[in-house]
Design an enzyme around this catalytic site. Structure first.
Site, PDB file in Angstrom:
ATOM      1  N   SER A 135       0.855  -1.180   0.000  1.00  0.00           N
ATOM      2  CA  SER A 135       0.000   0.000   0.000  1.00  0.00           C
ATOM      3  C   SER A 135       0.892   1.231   0.000  1.00  0.00           C
ATOM      4  CB  SER A 135      -0.894   0.002   1.248  1.00  0.00           C
ATOM      5  OG  SER A 135      -1.553   1.248   1.411  1.00  0.00           O
ATOM      6  N   TYR A 148      -2.043  -0.313  10.903  1.00  0.00           N
ATOM      7  CA  TYR A 148      -2.137  -0.701   9.488  1.00  0.00           C
ATOM      8  C   TYR A 148      -0.915  -0.240   8.703  1.00  0.00           C
ATOM      9  CZ  TYR A 148      -3.689  -1.048   4.686  1.00  0.00           C
ATOM     10  OH  TYR A 148      -3.755  -1.353   3.340  1.00  0.00           O
TER      11      TYR A 148
END
Length: 232
Positions: A135, A148
């Site tokens: 990501s 995260y």
């Protein structure tokens, strides 16, 4: 006699990005589709079969290291796409211990379990692709991303370290870093400018299709502009 297809194993294949990757790679690979949902995996397999491809659904919790080793160890896998991921995007003081553990287990520990199960075969055969879905959070901090983003930074470090270890054995290790994607992931709502899962799937297909002696190690994919809706 029909030549056998190379095999691609995709985790988190039942929905979202993983499903799109499985469908895209089914054009050129036999798919081993891994996820926890038997019903959604069966639906995916039926769709791939209807298109003339081949898909074997494997219901598996990738955070269970023993189960992963038993189920995937010894599988002759040409392409591994580590896609399974979860996100509880909220301020640190609102983050429950079980949410923290779940993200670390799925986003990072499962990466170890699955890769450890299939990588020895790739090294032995002298070829293979490991593609990790990271990501842009793997290089950019944001409010609500204390866990995260940390797991995605870890994915980046894992990917580059592993690449350096196995490149001389003929195994290519890559990471795809998408921006915001229109899926049910996390607690946010998709915007009309988000990437589509199919955009990420095309990026994976591009990496896998590179010439044998070429390594596309890191690929960042973003929507062109958050200021205007994308054309569909």
């Amino acid at each position: 006699m029909t030549a056998s297809l190379p095999t691609a194993l995709v985790t988190g294949a039942s929905r979202g990005i993983g499903r799109a990757i499985a469908l895209r790679l089914a054009n050129s690979h036999e798919i081993l589709a891994v996820a926890r949902s038997t019903t959604e995996l069966d639906t995916l397999a039926s769709e791939i079969d209807a298109r003339g491809g081949r898909c074997r659904p494997i219901a598996l919790d990738v955070t269970d290291g023993d189960a992963v080793a038993r189920t995937l160890g010894g599988q002759a896998v040409d392409v591994l796409v580590n896609n399974a991921g979860v996100g509880a995007l909220k301020p640190f003081l609102e983050l429950a211990p079980e949410e923290w553990r779940r993200m670390v287990d799925v986003n990072l520990n499962a990466l170890y379990h699955v890769t450890r199960a299939v990588l020895p075969g790739m090294v032995e055969r002298g070829r293979g692709d490991v593609v990790n879905i990271g990501s842009i959070a793997g290089r950019s901090a944001f409010v609500g991303g204390s866990c995260y983003a940390a797991t995605k930074w870890a994915v980046m470090a894992f990917t580059e370290s592993l690449m350096l270890e196995v490149r001389d054995a003929g195994v290519r290790v890559s990471v795809v870093m998408p921006g915001s994607v229109a899926t049910h992931f996390g607690s946010g709502q998709a915007k009309d400018w988000n990437l589509l899962p199919e955009d990420v799937a095309e990026s994976v297909a591009h990496i896998v299709a590179a010439p044998p002696e070429v390594l596309i190690h890191r690929l960042e994919v973003r929507a062109l502009s958050p200021k205007r809706p994308r054309r569909r």
